[in-house]
Motif scaffolding. Structure first.
Motif, PDB file in Angstrom:
ATOM      1  N   SER A 104      20.894  27.819  51.805  1.00 57.04           N
ATOM      2  CA  SER A 104      20.376  29.095  51.272  1.00 57.04           C
ATOM      3  C   SER A 104      18.947  29.344  51.770  1.00 57.04           C
ATOM      4  CB  SER A 104      20.441  29.118  49.747  1.00 57.04           C
ATOM      5  OG  SER A 104      19.765  28.018  49.226  1.00 57.04           O
ATOM      6  N   LEU A 105      18.225  28.265  52.003  1.00 57.71           N
ATOM      7  CA  LEU A 105      16.860  28.389  52.508  1.00 57.71           C
ATOM      8  C   LEU A 105      16.863  29.004  53.917  1.00 57.71           C
ATOM      9  CD1 LEU A 105      14.076  27.527  51.457  1.00 57.71           C
ATOM     10  CD2 LEU A 105      14.349  25.385  52.695  1.00 57.71           C
ATOM     11  N   ILE A 106      17.767  28.520  54.742  1.00 58.24           N
ATOM     12  CA  ILE A 106      17.850  29.035  56.120  1.00 58.24           C
ATOM     13  C   ILE A 106      18.315  30.492  56.102  1.00 58.24           C
ATOM     14  CG2 ILE A 106      19.063  28.804  58.334  1.00 58.24           C
ATOM     15  CD1 ILE A 106      19.066  25.750  57.820  1.00 58.24           C
ATOM     16  N   LEU A 112       9.686  28.691  57.396  1.00 60.84           N
ATOM     17  CA  LEU A 112       9.653  27.370  56.773  1.00 60.84           C
ATOM     18  C   LEU A 112       8.531  26.551  57.407  1.00 60.84           C
ATOM     19  CD1 LEU A 112      13.493  26.582  56.750  1.00 60.84           C
ATOM     20  CD2 LEU A 112      12.131  27.714  54.977  1.00 60.84           C
ATOM     21  N   ILE A 113       7.680  25.994  56.553  1.00 58.80           N
ATOM     22  CA  ILE A 113       6.576  25.159  57.045  1.00 58.80           C
ATOM     23  C   ILE A 113       6.827  23.735  56.558  1.00 58.80           C
ATOM     24  CG2 ILE A 113       4.076  24.823  57.078  1.00 58.80           C
ATOM     25  CD1 ILE A 113       3.802  27.788  56.351  1.00 58.80           C
ATOM     26  N   VAL A 114       7.217  22.877  57.468  1.00 64.40           N
ATOM     27  CA  VAL A 114       7.604  21.517  57.093  1.00 64.40           C
ATOM     28  C   VAL A 114       6.409  20.580  57.237  1.00 64.40           C
ATOM     29  CG1 VAL A 114       9.336  19.717  57.463  1.00 64.40           C
ATOM     30  CG2 VAL A 114       9.869  22.081  58.039  1.00 64.40           C
ATOM     31  N   ALA A 128      12.452  18.832  60.495  1.00 62.50           N
ATOM     32  CA  ALA A 128      12.368  20.106  61.227  1.00 62.50           C
ATOM     33  C   ALA A 128      13.450  20.175  62.308  1.00 62.50           C
ATOM     34  CB  ALA A 128      10.988  20.263  61.853  1.00 62.50           C
ATOM     35  N   MET A 129      13.691  19.047  62.976  1.00 57.36           N
ATOM     36  CA  MET A 129      14.726  19.032  64.024  1.00 57.36           C
ATOM     37  C   MET A 129      16.112  19.242  63.421  1.00 57.36           C
ATOM     38  SD  MET A 129      12.990  16.036  66.330  1.00 57.36           S
ATOM     39  CE  MET A 129      14.408  15.544  67.244  1.00 57.36           C
ATOM     40  N   GLU A 130      16.341  18.643  62.235  1.00 53.92           N
ATOM     41  CA  GLU A 130      17.620  18.846  61.546  1.00 53.92           C
ATOM     42  C   GLU A 130      17.789  20.313  61.147  1.00 53.92           C
ATOM     43  OE1 GLU A 130      20.276  17.082  60.815  1.00 53.92           O
ATOM     44  OE2 GLU A 130      19.546  15.287  61.832  1.00 53.92           O
ATOM     45  N   ASN A 138      12.994  30.316  62.155  1.00 55.25           N
ATOM     46  CA  ASN A 138      11.623  30.633  61.747  1.00 55.25           C
ATOM     47  C   ASN A 138      11.015  29.383  61.101  1.00 55.25           C
ATOM     48  OD1 ASN A 138       9.396  32.169  61.322  1.00 55.25           O
ATOM     49  ND2 ASN A 138      10.298  33.517  59.773  1.00 55.25           N
ATOM     50  N   LEU A 139      10.579  28.472  61.967  1.00 55.56           N
ATOM     51  CA  LEU A 139      10.233  27.136  61.492  1.00 55.56           C
ATOM     52  C   LEU A 139       8.985  26.626  62.202  1.00 55.56           C
ATOM     53  CD1 LEU A 139      11.709  24.525  60.092  1.00 55.56           C
ATOM     54  CD2 LEU A 139      12.383  24.033  62.417  1.00 55.56           C
ATOM     55  N   VAL A 140       8.036  26.082  61.447  1.00 60.32           N
ATOM     56  CA  VAL A 140       6.866  25.451  62.071  1.00 60.32           C
ATOM     57  C   VAL A 140       6.598  24.099  61.401  1.00 60.32           C
ATOM     58  CG1 VAL A 140       5.706  27.593  62.801  1.00 60.32           C
ATOM     59  CG2 VAL A 140       5.201  26.631  60.565  1.00 60.32           C
TER      60      VAL A 140
END
Lengths: 158, 148
Positions: A104-106, A112-114, A128-130, A138-140
Motif C-alpha cells: 500500500s505504501l508503494i 519514500l525516504i529510507v 531500498a533495493m527491495e 519515488n525512492l531516496v
C-alpha cells in the motif's frame, strides 16, 4: 612570465611537502588511497538509488507541499528507542512480515525516504533495493542515518 | 607614484585580502580531512585512487595560497594565478554536479551534514571571486608593482 611560473612551481611544491608532512602527523589522518566503491552510498549509486544528506532530509521533513514518508529500516527495538517522527518501521530483517504495508505504501506514490542508523549500515540500502524491485520509483536513501539526525537536532519521536 | 597608481595598488591589496580570507576560511578541511575527502568523492569526477590524495593536497594548496597572498608579497601574483585555476576547476566541478542533480554540499565552507546542497549561487560566488582575482592582477600591473 618565467618568474611567475617558477613561483607557481614553488607554491605547488611547498603545498605538496606540507600536505605530506601534515597528513603523516595529523591526529585524524586519512589513508592516501582508500576504496570508496565499498561505501553504502557508492553501492546505492551503482543501483540507481538517489542518495540525500541530512540537509535535504530535513527540508523534506519540514516540507508541507511535497509530503514524504520516512521508512526506518532498523530493528524494532532501535525504532522504539527513537525515530524520525511519522516514520514507518520496516526492519529489513523481517521484511516478509511487512509485505501488505509495503504494497500500500508503494501504491500511494508518495516519496519514500529510507534510512537506518548511520552512514555505514546497509539495511536501508538493502531495503531500498527491495522496495525498488517491488516497483517503488519515488525512492531516496537518506545516507547520514538516525545518528546524525539526532546529533544535529532533528526532531525525535519515541 | 601617481594617484591612479595608488588606487590600483589599493584595489590590488584589497582584492588579495578578500581572496586570501576566502581561501583561509576553508581551514575546516584541514581539521577534518576525512569529511573533505568524502565531499571530494561525492563530486564523482575522480578515480577513487585519487580522491584522498587530491583532498589532502588541495586543502593545503588553498591555505598556502591564502598565506602567500597575505604575508609573502614576492609570491602574491603566483598565488593569484593558482587561485584563479582552482576557482575555475571548482566551478566546473560544481556545474557538472548541478547538471547531474546532486543533493550534496560542495564542502567549500562546511563539511557538516546539514550544510546546504550546492547550487548555482556557489558558481556565481566563484565567478565573483574570479573577477576579484582579475581585478587584483590588473591592479598589480597598473600600480607599477613588480613580482621581484
Amino acid at each position: 612570465m618565467k618568474t611567475i611560473l617558477k613561483q607557481i612551481g614553488i607554491i605547488l611544491l611547498i603545498s605538496g611537502v606540507v600536505s605530506f608532512l601534515a597528513n603523516s602527523v595529523h591526529p585524524r589522518k586519512i589513508p592516501w588511497v582508500q576504496s570508496w566503491s565499498n561505501q553504502v552510498e557508492a553501492k546505492a549509486k551503482q543501483n540507481g538509488i538517489k542518495v540525500i544528506p541530512l540537509s535535504v532530509a530535513l527540508q523534506k521533513f519540514q516540507s508541507l507541499e511535497e509530503p514524504a514518508t520516512f521508512v526506518d529500516a532498523r530493528s524494532v527495538d532501535e525504532f522504539e528507542a527513537g525515530h524520525i517522527p511519522g516514520a514507518l518501521s520496516i526492519p529489513f530483517q523481517s521484511l516478509e512480515e511487512e509485505f501488505p504495508m509495503i504494497g500500500s505504501l508503494i501504491d500511494s506514490g508518495q516519496e519514500l525516504i529510507v534510512y537506518c542508523q548511520n552512514r555505514e549500515c546497509d539495511d536501508s540500502l538493502l531495503l531500498a533495493m527491495e522496495l525498488q524491485a517491488m516497483g517503488a520509483e519515488n525512492l531516496v536513501l537518506y545516507i547520514d542515518g538516525f545518528e546524525v539526525w539526532q546529533k544535529y537536532g532533528g526532531v525525535v519521536e519515541q | 607614484m601617481t594617484a591612479d597608481q595608488k588606487i590600483y595598488r589599493f584595489a590590488y591589496w584589497l582584492a588579495c585580502f578578500i581572496i586570501a580570507a576566502t581561501l583561509l576560511s576553508g581551514y575546516h578541511k584541514i581539521l577534518y580531512p576525512a569529511d573533505f575527502a568524502l565531499a571530494v568523492y561525492r563530486f564523482h569526477l575522480l578515480p577513487e585512487e585519487l580522491v584522498n590524495i587530491s583532498a589532502i593536497y588541495f586543502q593545503w594548496l588553498e591555505i598556502i595560497c591564502g598565506l602567500c597572498l597575505l604575508f609573502v608579497p614576492k609570491l602574491r601574483v603566483a598565488a593569484l594565478w593558482i587561485a584563479l585555476v582552482l576557482l575555475l576547476v571548482f566551478s566546473g566541478a560544481i556545474g557538472i554536479n548541478l547538471v547531474r542533480g546532486t543533493a550534496f554540499s560542495c564542502g567549500c565552507f562546511s563539511n557538516a551534514p546539514d550544510a546546504p546542497p550546492m547550487d548555482w549561487m556557489s558558481v556565481a560566488r566563484n565567478a565573483a571571486l574570479m573577477a576579484l582575482v582579475g581585478l587584483a592582477l590588473i591592479g598589480f600591473k597598473r600600480s607599477g608593482e613588480t613580482a621581484h
